[in-house]
Scaffold this motif. Structure first.
Motif, PDB file in Angstrom:
ATOM      1  N   GLY A  30       0.837  -1.197   0.000  1.00  0.00           N
ATOM      2  CA  GLY A  30       0.000   0.000   0.000  1.00  0.00           C
ATOM      3  C   GLY A  30       0.867   1.240   0.000  1.00  0.00           C
ATOM      4  O   GLY A  30       1.969   1.258  -0.551  1.00  0.00           O
ATOM      5  N   TYR A  31       0.371   2.280   0.644  1.00  0.00           N
ATOM      6  CA  TYR A  31       1.092   3.549   0.714  1.00  0.00           C
ATOM      7  C   TYR A  31       1.874   3.657   2.024  1.00  0.00           C
ATOM      8  O   TYR A  31       1.388   3.261   3.079  1.00  0.00           O
ATOM      9  N   LEU A  64      -8.057   8.301   1.187  1.00  0.00           N
ATOM     10  CA  LEU A  64      -8.077   6.921   0.681  1.00  0.00           C
ATOM     11  C   LEU A  64      -9.350   6.184   1.069  1.00  0.00           C
ATOM     12  O   LEU A  64      -9.739   5.231   0.393  1.00  0.00           O
ATOM     13  N   GLN A  68      -6.856   1.625   0.243  1.00  0.00           N
ATOM     14  CA  GLN A  68      -5.523   1.031   0.373  1.00  0.00           C
ATOM     15  C   GLN A  68      -4.975   1.392   1.738  1.00  0.00           C
ATOM     16  O   GLN A  68      -5.305   2.447   2.281  1.00  0.00           O
ATOM     17  N   GLU A  99       4.445   3.838  -2.894  1.00  0.00           N
ATOM     18  CA  GLU A  99       3.290   3.004  -3.224  1.00  0.00           C
ATOM     19  C   GLU A  99       3.837   1.627  -3.558  1.00  0.00           C
ATOM     20  O   GLU A  99       4.560   1.469  -4.545  1.00  0.00           O
ATOM     21  N   ASN A 100       3.531   0.663  -2.708  1.00  0.00           N
ATOM     22  CA  ASN A 100       4.037  -0.697  -2.858  1.00  0.00           C
ATOM     23  C   ASN A 100       5.554  -0.727  -3.052  1.00  0.00           C
ATOM     24  O   ASN A 100       6.069  -1.418  -3.918  1.00  0.00           O
TER      25      ASN A 100
END
Length: 136
Positions: A30-31, A64, A68, A99-100
């Protein structure tokens, strides 16, 4: 004194449970809002960024709306140096949005709250693909 020993930075790890990342691959899915606290030279803005990071995580989570996960982390000196080398126009201290495990954006130095609000609206908008342009 190490920058990780500053009370507000240390509080991110001890009180808020944020990990210290040694490499991007350690970032959660995720973030992740990653604090680069300026290890080489303690900066006056570092405690300010550390103080607002939990609030910025709450702000991001509202954008969000659970779509996420969003978490926080602190970069160690080696990861910070690597990101400064690889990202253009990155001044420390800074926040880097992952992000990931991939750099999505960065915000250098301490900003007023409205800058974070407007930047997060763009970064977390469901229908836009935000670029990696840093905010000066």
């Amino acid at each position: 004194m190490s920058v990780l020993e500053l009370p507000l930075v240390q509080g991110l790890t001890t009180r808020h449970g944020m990990p210290v990342l040694h490499m991007l691959e350690q970032a959660q899915a995720g973030y992740v809002l990653l604090l680069l606290p300026s290890h080489a030279r303690i900066h006056l803005e570092t405690p300010d960024l550390a103080a607002i990071l939990p609030d910025l995580l709450r702000l991001g989570a509202t954008h969000l709306q659970g779509a996420q996960p969003l978490s926080g982390a602190v970069a160690d000196a080696a990861l910070e140096a690597e990101l400064v080398r690889n990202e253009s126009d990155l001044s420390l201290p800074a926040l880097v949005l992952l992000e990931n495990g991939q750099v999505k954006a960065s915000i250098s130095r301490m900003r007023d709250w409205e800058t974070y609000v407007s930047r997060f609206e763009v970064l977390f908008a469901p229908s836009t693909a935000a670029g990696r342009e840093p905010v000066a």
